[in-house]
Scaffold this motif. Structure first.
Motif, PDB file in Angstrom:
ATOM      1  N   LEU A 177     -29.426   0.588 -12.107  1.00 20.30           N
ATOM      2  CA  LEU A 177     -29.003   1.886 -11.579  1.00 20.30           C
ATOM      3  C   LEU A 177     -28.589   1.755 -10.119  1.00 20.30           C
ATOM      4  CD1 LEU A 177     -31.752   4.244 -13.065  1.00 20.30           C
ATOM      5  CD2 LEU A 177     -29.409   3.943 -13.867  1.00 20.30           C
ATOM      6  N   ASP A 178     -27.632   2.610  -9.717  1.00 20.49           N
ATOM      7  CA  ASP A 178     -27.136   2.570  -8.345  1.00 20.49           C
ATOM      8  C   ASP A 178     -28.252   2.947  -7.368  1.00 20.49           C
ATOM      9  OD1 ASP A 178     -24.617   2.614  -6.468  1.00 20.49           O
ATOM     10  OD2 ASP A 178     -25.788   4.392  -5.968  1.00 20.49           O
ATOM     11  N   GLN A 179     -28.337   2.204  -6.265  1.00 17.69           N
ATOM     12  CA  GLN A 179     -29.342   2.468  -5.229  1.00 17.69           C
ATOM     13  C   GLN A 179     -28.726   2.932  -3.919  1.00 17.69           C
ATOM     14  OE1 GLN A 179     -31.744  -1.104  -4.736  1.00 17.69           O
ATOM     15  NE2 GLN A 179     -31.625  -1.526  -6.937  1.00 17.69           N
ATOM     16  N   ASN A 180     -27.507   2.509  -3.633  1.00 22.43           N
ATOM     17  CA  ASN A 180     -26.949   2.692  -2.303  1.00 22.43           C
ATOM     18  C   ASN A 180     -26.289   4.039  -2.062  1.00 22.43           C
ATOM     19  OD1 ASN A 180     -27.842   0.126  -1.968  1.00 22.43           O
ATOM     20  ND2 ASN A 180     -25.870  -0.781  -1.477  1.00 22.43           N
ATOM     21  N   HIS A 181     -26.166   4.874  -3.121  1.00 22.23           N
ATOM     22  CA  HIS A 181     -25.601   6.203  -2.936  1.00 22.23           C
ATOM     23  C   HIS A 181     -26.671   7.292  -2.980  1.00 22.23           C
ATOM     24  CE1 HIS A 181     -22.076   3.806  -4.094  1.00 22.23           C
ATOM     25  NE2 HIS A 181     -21.340   4.714  -3.483  1.00 22.23           N
ATOM     26  N   GLY A 182     -27.936   6.883  -2.928  1.00 19.36           N
ATOM     27  CA  GLY A 182     -29.007   7.872  -2.852  1.00 19.36           C
ATOM     28  C   GLY A 182     -29.752   8.112  -4.141  1.00 19.36           C
ATOM     29  N   GLY A 183     -29.372   7.433  -5.228  1.00 14.69           N
ATOM     30  CA  GLY A 183     -30.138   7.570  -6.462  1.00 14.69           C
ATOM     31  C   GLY A 183     -29.343   8.140  -7.616  1.00 14.69           C
TER      32      GLY A 183
ATOM     33  N   TYR B  94     -30.629   9.909 -10.574  1.00 20.84           N
ATOM     34  CA  TYR B  94     -31.885  10.417 -11.106  1.00 20.84           C
ATOM     35  C   TYR B  94     -31.802  10.816 -12.580  1.00 20.84           C
ATOM     36  CZ  TYR B  94     -33.202  10.463  -6.182  1.00 20.84           C
ATOM     37  OH  TYR B  94     -33.459  10.098  -4.885  1.00 20.84           O
ATOM     38  N   ALA B  95     -30.690  11.367 -13.025  1.00 18.23           N
ATOM     39  CA  ALA B  95     -30.573  11.741 -14.442  1.00 18.23           C
ATOM     40  C   ALA B  95     -30.648  10.495 -15.331  1.00 18.23           C
ATOM     41  CB  ALA B  95     -29.268  12.493 -14.689  1.00 18.23           C
ATOM     42  N   ALA B  96     -29.974   9.429 -14.927  1.00 17.41           N
ATOM     43  CA  ALA B  96     -30.029   8.185 -15.696  1.00 17.41           C
ATOM     44  C   ALA B  96     -31.429   7.578 -15.651  1.00 17.41           C
ATOM     45  CB  ALA B  96     -29.008   7.186 -15.150  1.00 17.41           C
ATOM     46  N   TYR B  97     -32.119   7.763 -14.527  1.00 17.67           N
ATOM     47  CA  TYR B  97     -33.485   7.236 -14.426  1.00 17.67           C
ATOM     48  C   TYR B  97     -34.429   7.976 -15.370  1.00 17.67           C
ATOM     49  CZ  TYR B  97     -37.841   5.562 -12.383  1.00 17.67           C
ATOM     50  OH  TYR B  97     -39.078   4.996 -12.208  1.00 17.67           O
TER      51      TYR B  97
ATOM     52  N   MET C 272     -24.641  19.524  -7.982  1.00 15.67           N
ATOM     53  CA  MET C 272     -25.881  20.164  -8.386  1.00 15.67           C
ATOM     54  C   MET C 272     -25.691  21.084  -9.592  1.00 15.67           C
ATOM     55  SD  MET C 272     -28.340  22.477  -5.934  1.00 15.67           S
ATOM     56  CE  MET C 272     -28.110  21.352  -4.557  1.00 15.67           C
ATOM     57  N   SER C 273     -24.523  21.688  -9.706  1.00 12.65           N
ATOM     58  CA  SER C 273     -24.293  22.703 -10.737  1.00 12.65           C
ATOM     59  C   SER C 273     -23.651  22.143 -11.995  1.00 12.65           C
ATOM     60  CB  SER C 273     -23.394  23.814 -10.180  1.00 12.65           C
ATOM     61  OG  SER C 273     -22.152  23.280  -9.758  1.00 12.65           O
ATOM     62  N   ASN C 274     -23.199  20.882 -11.967  1.00 14.32           N
ATOM     63  CA  ASN C 274     -22.497  20.337 -13.122  1.00 14.32           C
ATOM     64  C   ASN C 274     -23.455  19.870 -14.194  1.00 14.32           C
ATOM     65  OD1 ASN C 274     -19.330  19.451 -13.339  1.00 14.32           O
ATOM     66  ND2 ASN C 274     -19.909  20.256 -11.340  1.00 14.32           N
ATOM     67  N   THR C 275     -23.094  20.103 -15.446  1.00 15.11           N
ATOM     68  CA  THR C 275     -23.862  19.626 -16.583  1.00 15.11           C
ATOM     69  C   THR C 275     -23.571  18.145 -16.802  1.00 15.11           C
ATOM     70  OG1 THR C 275     -22.110  20.104 -18.172  1.00 15.11           O
ATOM     71  CG2 THR C 275     -23.662  21.881 -17.683  1.00 15.11           C
ATOM     72  N   PRO C 276     -24.452  17.433 -17.501  1.00 21.11           N
ATOM     73  CA  PRO C 276     -24.200  16.005 -17.772  1.00 21.11           C
ATOM     74  C   PRO C 276     -22.856  15.760 -18.456  1.00 21.11           C
ATOM     75  CG  PRO C 276     -26.466  16.565 -18.300  1.00 21.11           C
ATOM     76  CD  PRO C 276     -25.771  17.867 -17.970  1.00 21.11           C
ATOM     77  N   ARG C 277     -22.410  16.688 -19.336  1.00 20.29           N
ATOM     78  CA  ARG C 277     -21.142  16.472 -20.035  1.00 20.29           C
ATOM     79  C   ARG C 277     -19.973  16.483 -19.068  1.00 20.29           C
ATOM     80  NH1 ARG C 277     -17.465  19.968 -22.295  1.00 20.29           N
ATOM     81  NH2 ARG C 277     -18.813  21.770 -21.960  1.00 20.29           N
ATOM     82  N   SER C 278     -19.940  17.467 -18.179  1.00 23.13           N
ATOM     83  CA  SER C 278     -18.816  17.535 -17.241  1.00 23.13           C
ATOM     84  C   SER C 278     -18.899  16.418 -16.204  1.00 23.13           C
ATOM     85  CB  SER C 278     -18.801  18.894 -16.543  1.00 23.13           C
ATOM     86  OG  SER C 278     -20.002  19.105 -15.833  1.00 23.13           O
TER      87      SER C 278
ATOM     88  N   GLN D   2     -26.848  13.389  -8.139  1.00 26.56           N
ATOM     89  CA  GLN D   2     -26.392  12.124  -8.741  1.00 26.56           C
ATOM     90  C   GLN D   2     -25.535  11.433  -7.685  1.00 26.56           C
ATOM     91  OE1 GLN D   2     -28.016  11.809 -11.439  1.00 26.56           O
ATOM     92  NE2 GLN D   2     -28.507  13.990 -11.547  1.00 26.56           N
ATOM     93  N   GLY D   3     -26.062  10.342  -7.133  1.00 27.29           N
ATOM     94  CA  GLY D   3     -25.457   9.741  -5.948  1.00 27.29           C
ATOM     95  C   GLY D   3     -23.997   9.384  -6.075  1.00 27.29           C
ATOM     96  N   THR D   4     -23.630   8.636  -7.115  1.00 26.44           N
ATOM     97  CA  THR D   4     -22.237   8.211  -7.227  1.00 26.44           C
ATOM     98  C   THR D   4     -21.315   9.404  -7.433  1.00 26.44           C
ATOM     99  OG1 THR D   4     -22.596   7.784  -9.591  1.00 26.44           O
ATOM    100  CG2 THR D   4     -22.802   5.922  -8.088  1.00 26.44           C
ATOM    101  N   LEU D   5     -21.786  10.431  -8.143  1.00 33.12           N
ATOM    102  CA  LEU D   5     -20.946  11.605  -8.391  1.00 33.12           C
ATOM    103  C   LEU D   5     -20.608  12.332  -7.094  1.00 33.12           C
ATOM    104  CD1 LEU D   5     -19.598  13.743 -10.222  1.00 33.12           C
ATOM    105  CD2 LEU D   5     -21.824  14.884 -10.326  1.00 33.12           C
ATOM    106  N   VAL D   6     -21.621  12.646  -6.275  1.00 28.73           N
ATOM    107  CA  VAL D   6     -21.336  13.423  -5.069  1.00 28.73           C
ATOM    108  C   VAL D   6     -20.514  12.615  -4.080  1.00 28.73           C
ATOM    109  CG1 VAL D   6     -23.317  14.969  -5.320  1.00 28.73           C
ATOM    110  CG2 VAL D   6     -23.593  12.832  -4.071  1.00 28.73           C
TER     111      VAL D   6
END
Length: 667
Positions: free
Chosen positions: A44-50, A52-55, A478-484, A536-540
């Motif tokens: 899992l990615d560490q350098n973008h802050g985590g 968490y959903a995948a964890y 923060m507001s996006n669902t896992p699908r989107s 979700q670090g990579t997303l934001v």
């Protein structure tokens, strides 16, 4: 603690282990160890802050694998620090190492095994949702885990090398050899392939008397004892046929050559004789070695009654600590629903702070959330004991100790820690909102689970330095669902870490973590959010990159209508709170100007600024009208959220009752 180099040494002597198929058993799990190893071994990615959903998915898979083999896990976590300061030097060295690694990760983009700030809370929340028994100790967990494993005669799962020394009837299962992803079925039974270790195998293999094993661990050196100056390699016997003739093997050869009549204390004294004349230092070294050896002596378990009957252990307070920790705290601390940090503040007047991915040129992200911690210190210590709390932070690449004064809000100044459970919910809520600088009215249109994150985001926007411009990306993620989210991530590659963006989001996570701990101390006046859905670090980071490169975010919003409505709700609330706080700041400034009339030259300057201020006020008024227009839409979002929540509760009444009792049980 950890015996230095023992795990890697034993990996060269694999005949010590027994290859087994493990199933149908209780299992004591070293929770802090598992938390780190699961995250770091997952990719899992560490350098973008985590991530968490995948964890969460990873933790769920791990528990599912155990349960499919009829393994019942009992997870035990570390709590506060050791009050004797035996580990102070080791803790300082580890802080320095983490600071250096965090800087290198931010500067180079390399993965340096920096655990994201909120990973532990996500781990605990996931275990609670899966109804896995969890206990948090009042101090380090190793001895408690070993004592309970000895009483229950079940194995321990960990990678801490101390468990190679504890004499456990059920043995020790190193996580690095526990292949939980490869569950195998034989008939009606499923099992996990792993290696089991027993101290009897170790002693038999190396010809060591079992009663000398704790002495071996103390002489080898751990987090508490560091014996320098003896070259153990000179005792390695020729022709042993081993692959490596190192420090530990030399120590074992020396111990094997001693007369069988020698007891553990005599062995320690003889070892110190190898150092020559140490005068007064010899007595201190011997005492430290004795204490290090005693760490492996097991007493009765303090956790068995908790796991079986829900009763917390008695607090092992020293005489000088009598009354520092109120009795009502013991249960929520043991349940891991109250951070072990509160014990450090009450007993040691200290706070260990975590570190995100930050370079040495930027200030510590912990500075942003310090006012929230100060309010928590005020609640914990009260006005009668309002001493500074030493925070372990960083300046550049160096660890520093910062004395921080407790503070009080308008409401908290009249509250007492020992009677906090009896305080009205409205007062406890006011303490939290006053610390965050928001009102209950400003949050009322949001779903309950998002009220604390929204309030934290407003606090972050007002206090972070430099002021962030990333709220849209944060709220959208923060507001996006896992699908989107998945749909967006499939179209965008991960960009190189932007140090300033990473630092800003590290500040937000520090604010969220400290606000969550304050909320826990107050008995959850706001619902504790599901942290795994907030960041979700990579997303934001991808959203920020798209915004700054001129890309449109409509593709993300269009992918999921509920996510779009939730995003607009969050954005409207945050904007409205910022507008109100800006207006309050201007009113205070105007009052100060009235009380202290400016010089004529300042009046002249204000004339030139008048048009700009009027235009700014006009823009703010238009924005407020737009926000008022959205209020009805926000109310509809909240209504739909509550309807769905009522539907879920009606389908699962037992879960609903547990959730309703959660806040009351804490106090």
């Amino acid at each position: 603690m950890g015996v230095q180099g023992l795990a890697s040494f034993l990996d060269k002597h694999q005949n010590i282990y027994r290859e087994v198929r493990f199933g149908r058993s209780r299992l004591l799990v070293d929770g802090c160890n598992l938390n780190y190893l699961l995250y770091f071994s997952s990719g899992l990615d560490q350098n973008h802050g985590g991530e968490y959903a995948a964890y969460v998915t990873l933790v769920e898979s791990f528990i599912a694998a155990l349960r499919s083999c009829d393994i019942t896990p009992y997870v035990v976590l570390d709590g506060g620090s050791d009050v004797t300061d035996k580990k102070l030097e080791t803790a300082a060295k580890r802080r320095e190492d983490r600071i250096r690694k965090a800087h290198e990760a931010a500067a180079s983009g390399r993965t340096m095994c920096i655990l994201p700030r909120m990973a532990e809370l996500v781990f605990i929340q996931t275990l609670a949702r899966l109804q896995v028994p969890v206990a948090q100790c009042f101090a380090e967990a190793d001895q408690e885990i070993a004592a309970l494993a000895s009483e229950w005669r079940c194995p321990v799962l960990s990678n801490d090398s101390d468990f190679f020394v504890f004499d456990l009837p059920g043995g020790f299962l190193p996580i690095s050899h526990f292949h939980w992803r490869e569950v195998r079925q034989s008939g009606s039974r499923s099992s996990v392939s792993c290696r089991r270790y027993y101290t009897s195998s170790f002693c038999s293999f190396f010809g060591l008397r079992r009663q000398l094993l704790p002495a071996f661990a103390a002489l080898a050196g751990n987090d508490y004892v560091k014996l320098r100056g003896i070259d153990w390699t000179r005792f390695v016997q020729a022709g042993t046929g081993t692959e490596a003739c190192g420090r530990l093997e030399g120590l074992l050869c020396w111990l094997k050559g001693l007369q069988e009549s020698r007891g553990p204390l005599e062995v320690l004294e003889e070892a110190l004789g190898l150092l020559g004349d140490l005068s007064g230092d010899k007595r201190e070294l011997l005492q430290n070695l004795r204490l290090g050896m005693e760490e492996y002596q097991l007493g009765r378990s303090a956790l068995s009654r908790f796991f079986l009957h829900g009763a917390p252990p008695e607090f092992p307070a020293l005489e000088q600590e009598a009354g520092l920790v109120p009795g009502w705290m013991l249960l929520p601390v043991t349940q891991a629903r109250l951070s072990g940090n509160v014990l450090d503040v009450l007993r040691l007047l200290r706070m260990n702070l975590g570190f995100g991915i930050e370079t040495q040129e930027l200030p510590s992200a912990n500075q942003t959330s310090r006012p929230l911690r100060q309010v928590m210190y005020g609640l914990l210590l009260g006005k009668d004991r309002s001493s500074p709390v030493v925070e372990f932070d960083r300046a550049g690449l160096g660890p520093i100790s910062v004395p921080v004064e407790p503070t009080f809000t308008r409401t908290s100044q009249r509250l007492r820690l020992d009677s906090l459970p009896q305080v009205a919910l409205s007062d406890r809520l006011n303490v939290l909102l006053e610390a965050l600088g928001v009102t209950q009215e400003s949050l009322r249109l949001l779903p309950p689970q998002l009220q604390l994150p929204a309030a934290v985001s407003c606090y972050w926007l007002q206090t972070a330095q430099p002021p962030p411009d990333l709220q849209r990306a944060l709220l959208l993620g923060m507001s996006n669902t896992p699908r989107s989210t998945a749909a967006f991530q499939n179209k965008s590659g991960i960009q190189k870490v932007d140090v300033d963006v990473s630092h800003a989001f590290s500040q937000w996570q520090a604010c969220l973590k400290d606000a969550a701990q304050l909320n826990q101390l107050l008995g959850l006046p706001l619902p504790e959010p599901d942290v795994s859905r907030l960041y979700q670090g990579t997303l934001v980071h991808q959203l920020v990159h798209r915004m700054r490169s001129g890309g449109k975010l409509k593709t993300v919003l269009r992918s999921d209508r509920p996510s779009e409505e939730l995003y607009r709700s969050l954005l409207s609330v945050v904007r409205r709170i910022r507008t109100r706080r800006t207006r309050q700041t201007r009113q205070k400034a105007a009052t100060r100007r009235q009380q202290n009339p400016p010089e004529p030259s300042a009046d002249l300057q204000r004339l030139f600024l008048q048009d700009e201020e009027t235009e700014s006020e006009a823009r703010a008024a238009v924005a407020m009208q737009e926000e008022l227009r959205l209020q009805e839409e926000l109310l509809q979002v909240r209504t739909r959220y509550r309807t769905k929540e009522r539907s879920n509760r009606s389908k699962n009444p037992d879960l609903a009752r547990k959730e309703e009792c959660r806040g009351r049980d804490l106090l």
